[in-house]
Enzyme design. Structure first.
Site, PDB file in Angstrom:
ATOM      1  N   TYR A  60      22.295 -24.754 -20.623  1.00  0.00           N
ATOM      2  CA  TYR A  60      22.983 -24.950 -21.686  1.00  0.00           C
ATOM      3  C   TYR A  60      23.747 -26.373 -20.798  1.00  0.00           C
ATOM      4  CZ  TYR A  60      27.662 -24.191 -23.819  1.00  0.00           C
ATOM      5  OH  TYR A  60      28.621 -24.129 -24.596  1.00  0.00           O
TER       6      TYR A  60
ATOM      7  N   LYS B  59      35.019 -25.488 -13.795  1.00  0.00           N
ATOM      8  CA  LYS B  59      34.747 -24.385 -13.171  1.00  0.00           C
ATOM      9  C   LYS B  59      35.137 -24.012 -12.039  1.00  0.00           C
ATOM     10  CE  LYS B  59      30.814 -22.710 -16.374  1.00  0.00           C
ATOM     11  NZ  LYS B  59      31.807 -21.625 -17.169  1.00  0.00           N
TER      12      LYS B  59
ATOM     13  N   ASP C 193      23.333 -30.914 -13.882  1.00  0.00           N
ATOM     14  CA  ASP C 193      24.687 -29.614 -14.086  1.00  0.00           C
ATOM     15  C   ASP C 193      25.117 -28.421 -13.318  1.00  0.00           C
ATOM     16  OD1 ASP C 193      25.363 -28.608 -17.239  1.00  0.00           O
ATOM     17  OD2 ASP C 193      27.130 -28.328 -15.578  1.00  0.00           O
TER      18      ASP C 193
HETATM   19  P1  KE4 Z   1      32.973 -25.829 -20.747  1.00  0.00           P
HETATM   20  O1  KE4 Z   1      32.629 -26.989 -21.324  1.00  0.00           O
HETATM   21  O2  KE4 Z   1      32.706 -25.041 -21.676  1.00  0.00           O
HETATM   22  O3  KE4 Z   1      34.466 -26.029 -19.427  1.00  0.00           O
HETATM   23  O4  KE4 Z   1      31.790 -25.960 -19.693  1.00  0.00           O
HETATM   24  C1  KE4 Z   1      30.139 -26.300 -20.013  1.00  0.00           C
HETATM   25  C2  KE4 Z   1      29.584 -25.855 -19.359  1.00  0.00           C
HETATM   26  C3  KE4 Z   1      28.366 -27.060 -18.795  1.00  0.00           C
HETATM   27  N1  KE4 Z   1      27.323 -27.166 -18.106  1.00  0.00           N
HETATM   28  C4  KE4 Z   1      27.257 -25.407 -17.321  1.00  0.00           C
HETATM   29  C5  KE4 Z   1      26.114 -25.623 -16.692  1.00  0.00           C
HETATM   30  C6  KE4 Z   1      27.746 -24.267 -18.100  1.00  0.00           C
HETATM   31  O5  KE4 Z   1      27.106 -23.042 -18.219  1.00  0.00           O
HETATM   32  C7  KE4 Z   1      28.882 -24.867 -19.037  1.00  0.00           C
HETATM   33  C8  KE4 Z   1      29.396 -23.579 -20.042  1.00  0.00           C
HETATM   34  N2  KE4 Z   1      29.065 -22.237 -19.313  1.00  0.00           N
HETATM   35  C9  KE4 Z   1      29.623 -21.273 -20.106  1.00  0.00           C
HETATM   36  C10 KE4 Z   1      28.900 -19.833 -20.105  1.00  0.00           C
HETATM   37  N3  KE4 Z   1      27.799 -20.289 -19.251  1.00  0.00           N
HETATM   38  C11 KE4 Z   1      31.042 -21.034 -21.049  1.00  0.00           C
HETATM   39  C12 KE4 Z   1      31.293 -20.156 -21.696  1.00  0.00           C
HETATM   40  C13 KE4 Z   1      32.046 -20.404 -22.525  1.00  0.00           C
HETATM   41  O6  KE4 Z   1      31.023 -21.267 -23.594  1.00  0.00           O
HETATM   42  O7  KE4 Z   1      32.595 -20.198 -23.410  1.00  0.00           O
END
Ligand code: KE4
Length: 427
Positions: free
Chosen positions: A150, A273, A245
């Site tokens: 993701y 994060k 990523d």
């Molecule tokens: P954000 O746009 O949520 O800050 O980051 C997206 C993203 C990009 N790359 C990786 C590897 C990620 O894990 C994420 C976002 N992670 C999720 C949970 N694994 C965020 C939680 C959510 O969607 O509420």
């Protein structure tokens, strides 16, 4: 007195009822909705160290850590003070500020292959920018991603994605134009032979390969020996870019990136994060010749009202400084291993269909006896009903895990030996 066992949820439930009237699903991010674990989401009121406290005065030991950012635990004093100090001078200027320079120099010091970088407000934004850069730099269209990884919710990445999509049992999103998805090639994680075939067929059209170097959005799935090295060799061979990523893994396993730990240099890296310390942030960085394609130097446009926000950067800078100074990583890894050993020794003894995978301070308890879990097909063997039952049981006992089988749990520097011991006794 904080209730733990007989968790009350009257206020949480009433807030959820009100929220659903105005916010789709009552949540601002789907995976929070508890859809795959049942029951209503818990409304958190505050966090402190290893604990979360909900609106009904229940107390939890938190293993979700806001999905990764809270590696120091909740409300770490120095981080809060840094935010307060920055906020007192103003929330945002929409102009250059000193903390942007400090953060860039800090990150470059920890990750020398981040020759240049751009700060944005989320991981999604960082990934969107990285892919637009790759396409602008190479003049090519295709992107190779891996099923179950993701990378945020940009249209063209919601194809065979993990995290909330996998949790919801769908792997792609409605509303994504077929044309947007047309240039996305998908392979199974760890499937080097599939990657080789894709490059043989499309190599000259591939702008970039994007991968979670340690996958966290299928639950924790590790790269097999040679997988990442193959991506590096093939992408270089076809003049495609390799994008790591590291929104989850950046500063999660050491005070640097996983690529730096492994000695594999991607062309671009995305962070988020942890580098924001719990405040909204994303970073895209890498080779200067690629990054210089970004406006205002180059023709690849990217912008953001709150990009490089001084208050968010204050939290991130303080967090990274503490991580470098305190180096909590061996302890995080020790605690995650303790949990994994407890789960695995019991499941072996009782031949239960459950096992725990750990890497540094990351762990996932998978409800299947299939080992090793290599890709999204493998993790679909998990008994999500059993995970849901386990999640609810732990919640009642005062442990807050990520509410999805297909997410990774995190140890923070605030977790105590006693808490890990207590949690491990559940297995
Ligand atoms: P954000 O746009 O949520 O800050 O980051 C997206 C993203 C990009 N790359 C990786 C590897 C990620 O894990 C994420 C976002 N992670 C999720 C949970 N694994 C965020 C939680 C959510 O969607 O509420």
């Amino acid at each position: 007195m904080m209730k733990i066992g007989n968790r009350q949820s009257a206020i949480s439930n009433s807030l959820f009822k009100r929220a659903q009237r105005l916010i789709p699903g009552g949540v601002n991010s789907p995976v929070r909705a508890f859809k795959s674990v049942g029951g209503n989401p818990v409304y958190m009121e505050r966090g402190g160290g290893e604990y979360l406290f909900d609106v009904d005065e229940n107390k939890y030991i938190d293993f979700c850590g806001s999905w990764g950012p809270l590696i120091l635990g909740h409300a770490r004093h120095e981080v809060v003070e840094a935010v307060k100090k920055a906020a007192k001078d103003g929330m945002s200027f929409g102009a250059c500020n000193q903390r942007e320079v400090e953060m860039a120099e800090l990150l470059n010091g920890c990750v020398p292959y981040l020759e240049m970088m751009r700060m944005v407000s989320s991981g999604t934004e960082a990934v969107m920018t990285a892919l637009r850069l790759a396409r602008g730099f190479t003049g090519r269209n295709k992107i190779l991603k891996f099923d179950g990884c993701y990378h945020g919710h940009a249209d063209y990445l919601l194809v065979s994605a993990g995290s909330g999509l996998l949790t919801g049992g769908i792997s792609s999103s409605a509303g994504v134009l077929p044309s947007a998805a047309a240039d996305i090639l998908v392979a199974h994680y760890n499937d080097t032979s599939a990657v080789k075939k894709i490059f043989e067929k499309h190599g000259k059209e591939i702008a970039a390969v994007i991968v979670e170097p340690v996958a966290g959005n299928m639950g924790l799935v590790k790269p097999e020996a040679g997988f990442l090295e193959t991506l590096r060799e093939l992408s270089a061979g076809y003049a495609s870019l390799l994008i790591f990523d590291e929104v989850i893994t950046g500063f999660r396993l050491a005070p640097t990136t996983y690529g730096n730990i492994r000695g594999i240099t991607p062309d671009l890296t995305t962070l988020g994060k942890i580098v924001g310390g719990g405040m909204p942030i994303g970073v895209v960085g890498g080779k200067a010749e690629i990054m210089k394609k970004l406006a205002p130097l180059g023709a690849v446009y990217q912008a953001g009202t709150l990009s490089g926000n001084p208050v968010a950067l204050a939290a991130g800078i303080e967090t990274l400084k503490i991580l470098k100074k305190e180096n909590p990583y061996p302890r995080l890894a020790k605690f995650a291993k303790k949990i994994a050993d407890a789960v695995n020794s019991k499941s072996e003894k009782k031949s239960q269909k459950v096992h725990c995978v750990n890497e540094g301070g990351m762990f996932t308890i998978f409800f299947t006896d299939k080992k090793p879990l290599r890709n999204s097909d493998d993790i679909k063997c998990c008994d999500t009903a059993k995970f849901a039952e386990f999640f609810r049981k732990m919640l009642k006992k005062g442990y807050y895990l990520p509410p999805s089988q297909f997410e990774t749990a995190f140890i923070s520097a605030a977790h105590t030996e006693k808490s890990i011991e207590k949690f491990s006794k559940n297995f």
